[in-house]
Design a protein around this motif. Sequence first.
Motif, short mmCIF file in Angstrom:
data_model
loop_
_atom_site.label_atom_id
_atom_site.label_comp_id
_atom_site.label_asym_id
_atom_site.label_seq_id
_atom_site.Cartn_x
_atom_site.Cartn_y
_atom_site.Cartn_z
N THR A 48 0.84 -1.20 0.00
CA THR A 48 0.00 0.00 0.00
C THR A 48 0.87 1.25 0.00
OG1 THR A 48 -0.15 0.07 2.41
CG2 THR A 48 -1.89 -1.13 1.25
N ARG A 56 -5.13 5.52 1.40
CA ARG A 56 -4.15 4.49 1.06
C ARG A 56 -4.51 3.87 -0.29
NH1 ARG A 56 -4.59 2.58 6.81
NH2 ARG A 56 -6.29 1.41 5.91
N LEU A 58 -3.78 0.73 -3.00
CA LEU A 58 -3.29 -0.63 -3.10
C LEU A 58 -2.45 -0.72 -4.37
CD1 LEU A 58 -3.31 -3.50 -1.98
CD2 LEU A 58 -5.38 -3.91 -3.34
#
Length: 160
Positions: A48, A56, A58
């Motif tokens: 992340t 955040r 991915l």
Amino acid sequence: MNHQITLLAVPGTQLLDVSGPLDVFAEANRVLNRTVYHLRVMSLDSATVQCSSGVRLLADMMLADQHQPHTFLIAGAPDAMKLALTATQIEQVIQLCQGSQRYGSVCTGALLLAQTGLLRGKKSRHTGHVLRRWPSRFRMRTWKRMPCMLPMVNCARLLA
């Protein structure tokens, strides 16, 4: 014709510097009514990426993963001046850039790209926002200030 677009998002990246360019390629796919651009987000070394907004992301892959995109971009971050890439990361970025058909950066991502030495002797366009942060050791042969089209949106583009 398929093009892999990989965008490196560093810790503290500006979310707009990631989503904006990727949305442009996604919109091109939509307009063409087919998938020409395959989009991927890359992190330096984790699954992340914490953005400057706290959001955040991915990551699809990490910098160390074997991968050769058609287009490689580095997203900017408000604190890009404070981020020092390791010697290994610099070498990995150089390999990605040299193996890609095109490479560049978004906003202060140019400060990270400059750490590789790949911008030496190149022409570059930046907003005043980026130029104020540009360290003298990364000065280019020539540079040109680029006005922003929208307030609060800053872009940098490498001109080969």
